[in-house]
Design a protein around this motif. Structure first.
Motif, PDB file in Angstrom:
ATOM      1  N   ARG A  50       1.031  -0.939   0.041  1.00  0.00           N
ATOM      2  CA  ARG A  50       0.176  -0.456   0.365  1.00  0.00           C
ATOM      3  C   ARG A  50       0.711   1.117   0.225  1.00  0.00           C
ATOM      4  O   ARG A  50       2.315   1.341   0.553  1.00  0.00           O
ATOM      5  N   VAL A  51       0.383   1.959  -0.594  1.00  0.00           N
ATOM      6  CA  VAL A  51       0.868   3.590  -0.526  1.00  0.00           C
ATOM      7  C   VAL A  51       0.332   4.707   0.404  1.00  0.00           C
ATOM      8  O   VAL A  51      -0.611   4.461   0.985  1.00  0.00           O
ATOM      9  N   VAL A  52       0.917   4.965   1.319  1.00  0.00           N
ATOM     10  CA  VAL A  52       1.347   6.281   2.559  1.00  0.00           C
ATOM     11  C   VAL A  52       2.171   7.851   2.197  1.00  0.00           C
ATOM     12  O   VAL A  52       2.726   7.735   1.587  1.00  0.00           O
ATOM     13  N   ILE A  71      -5.329   7.955  -1.647  1.00  0.00           N
ATOM     14  CA  ILE A  71      -6.821   6.603  -1.879  1.00  0.00           C
ATOM     15  C   ILE A  71      -7.341   5.679  -2.735  1.00  0.00           C
ATOM     16  O   ILE A  71      -8.266   4.662  -2.592  1.00  0.00           O
ATOM     17  N   ASP A  72      -6.555   5.304  -3.723  1.00  0.00           N
ATOM     18  CA  ASP A  72      -6.457   4.104  -4.572  1.00  0.00           C
ATOM     19  C   ASP A  72      -5.660   3.136  -4.800  1.00  0.00           C
ATOM     20  O   ASP A  72      -5.846   1.961  -4.635  1.00  0.00           O
ATOM     21  N   VAL A  73      -4.466   3.905  -4.153  1.00  0.00           N
ATOM     22  CA  VAL A  73      -3.313   2.576  -3.634  1.00  0.00           C
ATOM     23  C   VAL A  73      -2.835   1.869  -2.467  1.00  0.00           C
ATOM     24  O   VAL A  73      -2.380   2.463  -1.587  1.00  0.00           O
ATOM     25  N   THR A  74      -3.888   0.753  -1.769  1.00  0.00           N
ATOM     26  CA  THR A  74      -4.066   0.316  -0.499  1.00  0.00           C
ATOM     27  C   THR A  74      -3.664  -1.260  -0.614  1.00  0.00           C
ATOM     28  O   THR A  74      -3.813  -1.773   0.447  1.00  0.00           O
ATOM     29  N   GLY A  82      -0.418   5.521  -9.634  1.00  0.00           N
ATOM     30  CA  GLY A  82      -0.716   6.400  -9.218  1.00  0.00           C
ATOM     31  C   GLY A  82      -0.311   7.854  -8.878  1.00  0.00           C
ATOM     32  O   GLY A  82       1.019   7.433  -9.394  1.00  0.00           O
ATOM     33  N   ASN A  83      -0.973   8.725  -8.122  1.00  0.00           N
ATOM     34  CA  ASN A  83      -0.660  10.491  -8.547  1.00  0.00           C
ATOM     35  C   ASN A  83      -0.608  10.905  -7.004  1.00  0.00           C
ATOM     36  O   ASN A  83      -1.534  10.392  -6.612  1.00  0.00           O
TER      37      ASN A  83
END
Length: 114
Positions: A50-52, A71-74, A82-83
């Motif tokens: 996941r991205v934080v 919000i998208d890459v969990t 993502g961005n």
């Protein structure tokens, strides 16, 4: 000046829950803040990530950065991108589970106005 960073990590099958990659600091004062990132599974897996991001100063040893999920890459398991269109201080990737040993590549790019 644009920021570009690409890091490849070997992930052991015994890697525990919530192992994190070091912070990627960003230029939050960039004119026209624009950051893109990518996750690529190179071998093995699945490796769930996941991205934080944080708004806190990751260089200040007196501060424990508060993480917020992208919000998208969990829950990426093979590849994802993502961005961020609005300023954050830093982002990082968290390995949440590992199916089998392998390697994963994280790429971060930040544009800047000349």
């Amino acid at each position: 000046m644009p920021i570009y960073s690409q890091r490849t990590f070997f992930v052991a099958a015994t890697t525990g829950h919530d192992n994190v990659v070091p912070w990627f600091p960003l230029d939050m004062f960039a004119d026209g803040f624009a950051v893109s990132f990518g996750i690529t599974l190179l071998q093995g897996g699945p490796i769930n990530t996941r991205v934080v991001h944080t708004f806190d100063d990751v260089f200040n040893p007196l501060v424990t950065p508060i993480e917020m999920n992208h919000i998208d890459v969990t829950a990426a398991s093979t590849a994802a991108d993502g961005n961020y269109a609005f300023p954050v201080r830093a982002i990082r990737f968290v390995i949440t589970s590992v199916g089998s040993a392998g390697s994963i590549r994280y790429t971060v790019m930040q544009a800047s106005q000349a």
